[in-house]
Design a protein around this motif. Structure first.
Motif, PDB file in Angstrom:
ATOM      1  N   HIS A 109      57.261  13.615  35.822  1.00 14.12           N
ATOM      2  CA  HIS A 109      57.972  12.352  35.576  1.00 14.12           C
ATOM      3  C   HIS A 109      57.218  11.486  34.564  1.00 14.12           C
ATOM      4  O   HIS A 109      57.812  10.932  33.631  1.00 14.12           O
ATOM      5  CB  HIS A 109      58.135  11.572  36.885  1.00 14.12           C
ATOM      6  CG  HIS A 109      59.350  11.938  37.671  1.00 14.12           C
ATOM      7  ND1 HIS A 109      60.639  11.693  37.219  1.00 14.12           N
ATOM      8  CD2 HIS A 109      59.484  12.525  38.891  1.00 14.12           C
ATOM      9  CE1 HIS A 109      61.510  12.117  38.121  1.00 14.12           C
ATOM     10  NE2 HIS A 109      60.851  12.630  39.139  1.00 14.12           N
ATOM     11  N   MET A 110      55.908  11.373  34.756  1.00 13.29           N
ATOM     12  CA  MET A 110      55.098  10.536  33.873  1.00 13.29           C
ATOM     13  C   MET A 110      55.063  11.085  32.451  1.00 13.29           C
ATOM     14  O   MET A 110      55.172  10.341  31.471  1.00 13.29           O
ATOM     15  CB  MET A 110      53.680  10.401  34.431  1.00 13.29           C
ATOM     16  CG  MET A 110      53.589   9.588  35.713  1.00 13.29           C
ATOM     17  SD  MET A 110      51.900   9.531  36.385  1.00 13.29           S
ATOM     18  CE  MET A 110      51.038   8.658  35.077  1.00 13.29           C
TER      19      MET A 110
ATOM     20  N   CYS B   4      61.720  11.859  27.066  1.00  8.51           N
ATOM     21  CA  CYS B   4      62.685  12.940  27.266  1.00  8.51           C
ATOM     22  C   CYS B   4      63.021  13.036  28.753  1.00  8.51           C
ATOM     23  O   CYS B   4      62.479  12.291  29.571  1.00  8.51           O
ATOM     24  CB  CYS B   4      62.142  14.269  26.743  1.00  8.51           C
ATOM     25  SG  CYS B   4      60.717  14.911  27.666  1.00  8.51           S
ATOM     26  N   SER B   5      63.896  13.945  29.112  1.00  8.29           N
ATOM     27  CA  SER B   5      64.320  14.061  30.510  1.00  8.29           C
ATOM     28  C   SER B   5      63.364  14.935  31.318  1.00  8.29           C
ATOM     29  O   SER B   5      62.683  15.813  30.774  1.00  8.29           O
ATOM     30  CB  SER B   5      65.732  14.632  30.588  1.00  8.29           C
ATOM     31  OG  SER B   5      65.796  15.904  29.992  1.00  8.29           O
TER      32      SER B   5
ATOM     33  N   ARG C 189      69.763  22.908  26.975  1.00  7.68           N
ATOM     34  CA  ARG C 189      69.027  21.765  26.426  1.00  7.68           C
ATOM     35  C   ARG C 189      68.363  22.142  25.094  1.00  7.68           C
ATOM     36  O   ARG C 189      68.370  21.345  24.148  1.00  7.68           O
ATOM     37  CB  ARG C 189      67.960  21.292  27.418  1.00  7.68           C
ATOM     38  CG  ARG C 189      68.477  20.907  28.797  1.00  7.68           C
ATOM     39  CD  ARG C 189      69.359  19.685  28.779  1.00  7.68           C
ATOM     40  NE  ARG C 189      69.837  19.341  30.097  1.00  7.68           N
ATOM     41  CZ  ARG C 189      69.278  18.406  30.868  1.00  7.68           C
ATOM     42  NH1 ARG C 189      68.227  17.733  30.458  1.00  7.68           N
ATOM     43  NH2 ARG C 189      69.800  18.132  32.066  1.00  7.68           N
ATOM     44  N   LEU C 190      67.781  23.335  25.034  1.00  4.52           N
ATOM     45  CA  LEU C 190      67.103  23.771  23.812  1.00  4.52           C
ATOM     46  C   LEU C 190      68.080  23.884  22.646  1.00  4.52           C
ATOM     47  O   LEU C 190      67.786  23.456  21.528  1.00  4.52           O
ATOM     48  CB  LEU C 190      66.414  25.125  24.046  1.00  4.52           C
ATOM     49  CG  LEU C 190      65.150  25.108  24.908  1.00  4.52           C
ATOM     50  CD1 LEU C 190      64.695  26.533  25.210  1.00  4.52           C
ATOM     51  CD2 LEU C 190      64.028  24.347  24.202  1.00  4.52           C
TER      52      LEU C 190
ATOM     53  N   ASN D 191      64.256  17.852  24.074  1.00  6.40           N
ATOM     54  CA  ASN D 191      62.969  18.137  24.699  1.00  6.40           C
ATOM     55  C   ASN D 191      63.096  17.883  26.195  1.00  6.40           C
ATOM     56  O   ASN D 191      63.750  16.930  26.610  1.00  6.40           O
ATOM     57  CB  ASN D 191      61.873  17.253  24.114  1.00  6.40           C
ATOM     58  CG  ASN D 191      61.649  17.526  22.642  1.00  6.40           C
ATOM     59  OD1 ASN D 191      61.722  18.665  22.200  1.00  6.40           O
ATOM     60  ND2 ASN D 191      61.386  16.472  21.881  1.00  6.40           N
ATOM     61  N   VAL D 192      62.473  18.741  27.000  1.00  2.00           N
ATOM     62  CA  VAL D 192      62.581  18.644  28.455  1.00  2.00           C
ATOM     63  C   VAL D 192      61.229  18.916  29.099  1.00  2.00           C
ATOM     64  O   VAL D 192      60.476  19.774  28.628  1.00  2.00           O
ATOM     65  CB  VAL D 192      63.593  19.674  29.015  1.00  2.00           C
ATOM     66  CG1 VAL D 192      63.731  19.528  30.520  1.00  2.00           C
ATOM     67  CG2 VAL D 192      64.947  19.540  28.351  1.00  2.00           C
TER      68      VAL D 192
END
Length: 204
Positions: free
Chosen positions: A27-28, A35-36, A77-78, A83-84
């Motif tokens: 998360h951080m 990004c997500s 997503r890619l 970016n994930v």
């Protein structure tokens, strides 16, 4: 000649056993990367969660469909150029190979993918204490009794080039170290590209 898909996004997988801090760090990191964040636990079917809640280790038949669902989600997503950051145990090499193949251009066994892995290294006694606290607070479906089975399952091959960080540090320090590794990787990649292009230009 194999087709090549335009893949402009990237994935950072924060990996490790339960209690290593994948969700917190993920998360951080996602926040600072703007990004997500995806938590692999959210993709487990109810049957998997029930088994873990009862202290029953997951089988290959339980894990593979779950990993394939994650792979398909990451590939979307890619291809969208996003970016994930993913928090996922990814304990064994063949599990990570499934996730690496989210990159449509990935060649199996090359370990060169838009999907990169960061292992959160923590001593077993620290992990056990964290899980006991989390269980007492009712914050997770993974009981402390499954820690040993996860530690036994963890398999890291040096040839994979997995980044390792000391996860006994503060969350801020861990995220800072991961950012440094990402930056170093980008600089190295740009230098390699520069020299390759220079050789091509000089060849002409």
């Amino acid at each position: 000649m194999p087709s090549v898909s335009l893949c402009t996004g990237s994935v950072i997988v924060i990996m490790g056993v339960s209690g290593s801090g994948k969700s917190t760090i993920g998360h951080m990191l996602a926040e600072v990367m703007e990004c997500s964040f995806l938590d692999a636990d959210d993709f487990h079917p109810t049957s998997n969660k029930e088994k873990m809640h009862k202290g029953i280790p997951l089988s290959e038949e339980d894990r593979i469909p779950w990993l394939e669902t994650l792979r398909d989600t990451l590939r979307e997503r890619l291809l969208d150029g996003k970016n994930v950051v993913l928090g996922c145990s990814a304990l064994q090499k063949h599990y990570r190979e499934i996730l690496r193949s989210a990159d449509p251009n990935y060649r199996s066994g090359s370990f060169s993918s838009s999907v990169k892995f960061v292992l959160l290294n923590v001593e077993a006694k620290v992990l056990a204490a964290r899980l006991q606290t989390r269980a007492a607070e009712g914050k997770h479906f993974m009981p402390p009794s499954l820690l040993q089975s996860q530690l036994e399952l963890l398999q890291v091959d040096e040839v994979e080039g997995i980044w390792k960080v000391d996860a006994s540090l503060s969350p801020q320090a861990i995220v800072g170290n991961i950012q440094a590794l990402i930056l170093q990787s980008k600089v190295t990649g740009e230098l390699i590209l520069f020299f390759v292009m220079r050789r091509i230009t000089m060849g002409h």
